[in-house]
Design a protein around this motif. Structure first.
Motif, short mmCIF file in Angstrom:
data_model
loop_
_atom_site.label_atom_id
_atom_site.label_comp_id
_atom_site.label_asym_id
_atom_site.label_seq_id
_atom_site.Cartn_x
_atom_site.Cartn_y
_atom_site.Cartn_z
N UNK A 137 66.78 9.79 19.20
CA UNK A 137 67.46 9.14 18.09
C UNK A 137 67.26 7.64 18.06
N UNK A 138 66.05 7.20 18.42
CA UNK A 138 65.67 5.81 18.21
C UNK A 138 65.24 5.62 16.76
N UNK A 139 64.56 4.51 16.51
CA UNK A 139 64.13 4.20 15.14
C UNK A 139 63.26 5.30 14.56
N UNK A 140 62.37 5.87 15.37
CA UNK A 140 61.45 6.90 14.87
C UNK A 140 62.21 8.15 14.43
N UNK A 141 63.14 8.60 15.26
CA UNK A 141 63.92 9.79 14.91
C UNK A 141 64.72 9.59 13.65
N UNK A 142 65.34 8.42 13.52
CA UNK A 142 66.14 8.12 12.33
C UNK A 142 65.25 8.10 11.08
N UNK A 143 64.08 7.47 11.19
CA UNK A 143 63.21 7.38 10.02
C UNK A 143 62.66 8.74 9.62
N UNK A 144 62.35 9.60 10.59
CA UNK A 144 61.93 10.95 10.24
C UNK A 144 63.04 11.70 9.52
N UNK A 145 64.27 11.57 10.01
CA UNK A 145 65.39 12.25 9.35
C UNK A 145 65.51 11.82 7.89
N UNK A 146 65.40 10.51 7.64
CA UNK A 146 65.48 10.01 6.27
C UNK A 146 64.38 10.51 5.38
N UNK A 147 63.16 10.57 5.91
CA UNK A 147 62.03 11.05 5.10
C UNK A 147 62.17 12.53 4.78
N UNK A 148 62.61 13.32 5.75
CA UNK A 148 62.80 14.76 5.50
C UNK A 148 63.86 14.98 4.43
N UNK A 149 64.97 14.26 4.53
CA UNK A 149 66.05 14.42 3.56
C UNK A 149 65.64 13.93 2.16
N UNK A 150 64.77 12.94 2.09
CA UNK A 150 64.25 12.51 0.79
C UNK A 150 63.49 13.64 0.11
N UNK A 151 62.65 14.32 0.87
CA UNK A 151 61.80 15.37 0.30
C UNK A 151 62.57 16.68 0.08
N UNK A 152 63.40 17.02 1.04
CA UNK A 152 64.10 18.32 1.00
C UNK A 152 65.55 18.12 1.41
N UNK A 153 66.42 17.73 0.48
CA UNK A 153 67.82 17.43 0.83
C UNK A 153 68.56 18.61 1.46
N UNK A 154 68.11 19.82 1.20
CA UNK A 154 68.83 20.99 1.70
C UNK A 154 68.36 21.46 3.08
N UNK A 155 67.31 20.88 3.60
CA UNK A 155 66.88 21.28 4.95
C UNK A 155 67.91 20.84 5.98
N UNK A 156 68.05 21.63 7.03
CA UNK A 156 68.99 21.31 8.10
C UNK A 156 68.28 20.47 9.15
N UNK A 157 68.74 19.24 9.33
CA UNK A 157 68.11 18.30 10.25
C UNK A 157 69.12 17.92 11.33
N UNK A 158 68.70 18.03 12.59
CA UNK A 158 69.54 17.66 13.73
C UNK A 158 68.80 16.67 14.61
N UNK A 159 69.47 15.60 14.98
CA UNK A 159 68.93 14.63 15.94
C UNK A 159 69.65 14.82 17.27
N UNK A 160 68.89 14.96 18.36
CA UNK A 160 69.47 14.99 19.70
C UNK A 160 69.11 13.68 20.39
N UNK A 161 70.16 12.97 20.85
CA UNK A 161 69.94 11.61 21.38
C UNK A 161 70.68 11.44 22.69
N UNK A 162 70.08 10.77 23.65
CA UNK A 162 70.64 10.66 24.99
C UNK A 162 71.67 9.58 25.19
N UNK A 163 72.03 8.81 24.16
CA UNK A 163 73.03 7.76 24.28
C UNK A 163 74.26 8.14 23.44
N UNK A 164 75.29 7.30 23.53
CA UNK A 164 76.53 7.60 22.82
C UNK A 164 76.49 7.19 21.35
N UNK A 165 75.50 6.38 20.98
CA UNK A 165 75.25 5.99 19.59
C UNK A 165 73.74 6.01 19.39
N UNK A 166 73.27 6.20 18.16
CA UNK A 166 71.84 6.14 17.89
C UNK A 166 71.27 4.78 18.28
#
Length: 366
Positions: free
Chosen positions: A148-177
């Motif tokens: 859930x660094x910058x790359x993970x966040x940006x991928x999530x945004x791009x996926x949601x732009x193209x397909x808002x209904x897809x289920x996207x989950x980020x797994x991140x090793x810290x307490x905040x992105x």
């Protein structure tokens, strides 16, 4: 003529040094070496590899044919396997056996990523790689992003732009992105904006093994089971420094395999070798803007060294980041004064809309 050889030709690193030296040091012979015949504008990759509803494959891979401002520059497509330093200067050996002598060597090897950012080193395979990546994202309904660094966040945004209904989950090793290089208020704001798009976030947890592309049931380190059609590594990169350790010894690298550098960005035991970018052991975030700052110092220091003048130290750069949330949003943090944050309008104006492609192409002579 003094011979300057630059290994690695990223847009903000080796390419920038080559262009600057071509202009400022017309009496020198500049040779730039890179495995691919073009520079990849890396900020574009989350969008380029997710969908074909853009022209990034045509615009974000920028050839080197207009890079040099004077006829003193040469681009060589190849892979450096060995460095042979001598008492003064030395040479590099390419995989095809070609040997290039240098008076000054600049190392800008960058880093290797996983998943859709792990571009092939063979140009003939790149288009198929991008096409396959787009196909996987399009087919998958449940997508897990590991990191859930910058790359993970940006991928999530791009996926949601193209397909808002897809289920996207980020797994991140810290307490905040993101990570603690940035203030909690910025990280929390970014996290809130990603959650608002329907992205699920699993914090303080890890996925230790990335399964092969395709449906998978993954289990996190804490035992959380997530069903996915596609699991994508968006974890941080590893420096491309194996050839340096092989040539100069393991003590040229630190425990994270990063190149050790002095304040003047020279290798401690090799004053004729400079290094910059993601692969060096400066304590700061690894970003294009940092590589550009390194490049400015190195350009000046090469000119000074060849002129017998004193060199300048690299004193660090403020932490600045703009993270996109699709084409129309994002969050920015500028580490000046008390730390300044900006929201969607600023991110859209600066990065989200164009992904810096016009600026990158301009810096490469286009």
């Amino acid at each position: 003529m003094s011979k300057v050889v630059i290994v690695g030709a990223g847009t903000g690193g080796g390419s920038a040094v080559a262009r600057a030296l071509s202009t400022k040091l017309p009496s020198a012979k500049i040779t730039l070496i890179n495995p691919l015949p073009y520079a990849i504008s890396r900020p574009t990759l989350p969008r380029m590899t997710v969908s074909d509803s853009n022209d990034l494959f045509e615009t974000a891979l920028v050839p080197y044919d207009k890079l040099f401002t004077n006829p003193n520059g040469t681009f060589v497509q190849g892979v450096v396997e060995t460095i042979r330093p001598e008492k003064k200067g030395g040479s590099v050996i390419l995989a095809d056996g070609q040997e290039l002598a240098y008076d000054i060597l600049v190392l800008a090897p960058g880093a290797s990523w996983e998943g859709p950012l792990d571009f092939p080193g063979d140009a003939s395979e790149v288009k198929a790689f991008v096409t396959e990546s787009r196909s996987r994202f399009k087919k998958a309904q449940k997508i897990v992003l590991v990191g859930g660094g910058a790359v993970g966040v940006e991928y999530a945004g791009e996926i949601k732009d193209e397909w808002p209904d897809k289920e996207v989950t980020i797994v991140h090793g810290d307490s905040i992105l993101l990570n603690s290089a940035y203030p909690a208020r910025y990280r929390n704001g970014l996290q809130k904006s990603i959650r608002a798009r329907g992205v699920k976030i699993v914090l303080d947890d890890f996925v230790d093994e990335i399964p092969a592309p395709g449906p998978a049931s993954i289990k996190t380190r804490k035992g959380v089971v997530i069903e996915a059609d596609l699991v994508v590594s968006t974890r941080g990169p590893r420096p491309n420094t194996a050839f340096i350790a092989k040539s100069l010894g393991e003590d040229a690298l630190d425990e994270r395999k990063q190149i050790k550098v002095t304040p003047t960005l020279q290798l401690p035991n090799h004053p004729d070798i400079f290094a910059l970018g993601d692969a060096i052991n400066t304590v700061e975030q690894k970003q294009v803007m940092k590589a550009m700052a390194h490049g400015g110092i190195i350009t000046g220091n090469i000119i000074a060294q060849l002129s017998g003048k004193s060199l300048s130290p690299y004193k660090g750069s403020p932490e600045v980041i703009v993270i996109t949330n699709g084409k129309n949003g994002g969050k920015a943090y500028l580490g000046f004064l008390w730390g300044i944050t900006f929201g969607d309008w600023f991110a859209r104006m600066l990065k989200s809309k164009t992904l810096l492609v016009p600026m990158t192409r301009g810096a490469m002579g286009y």
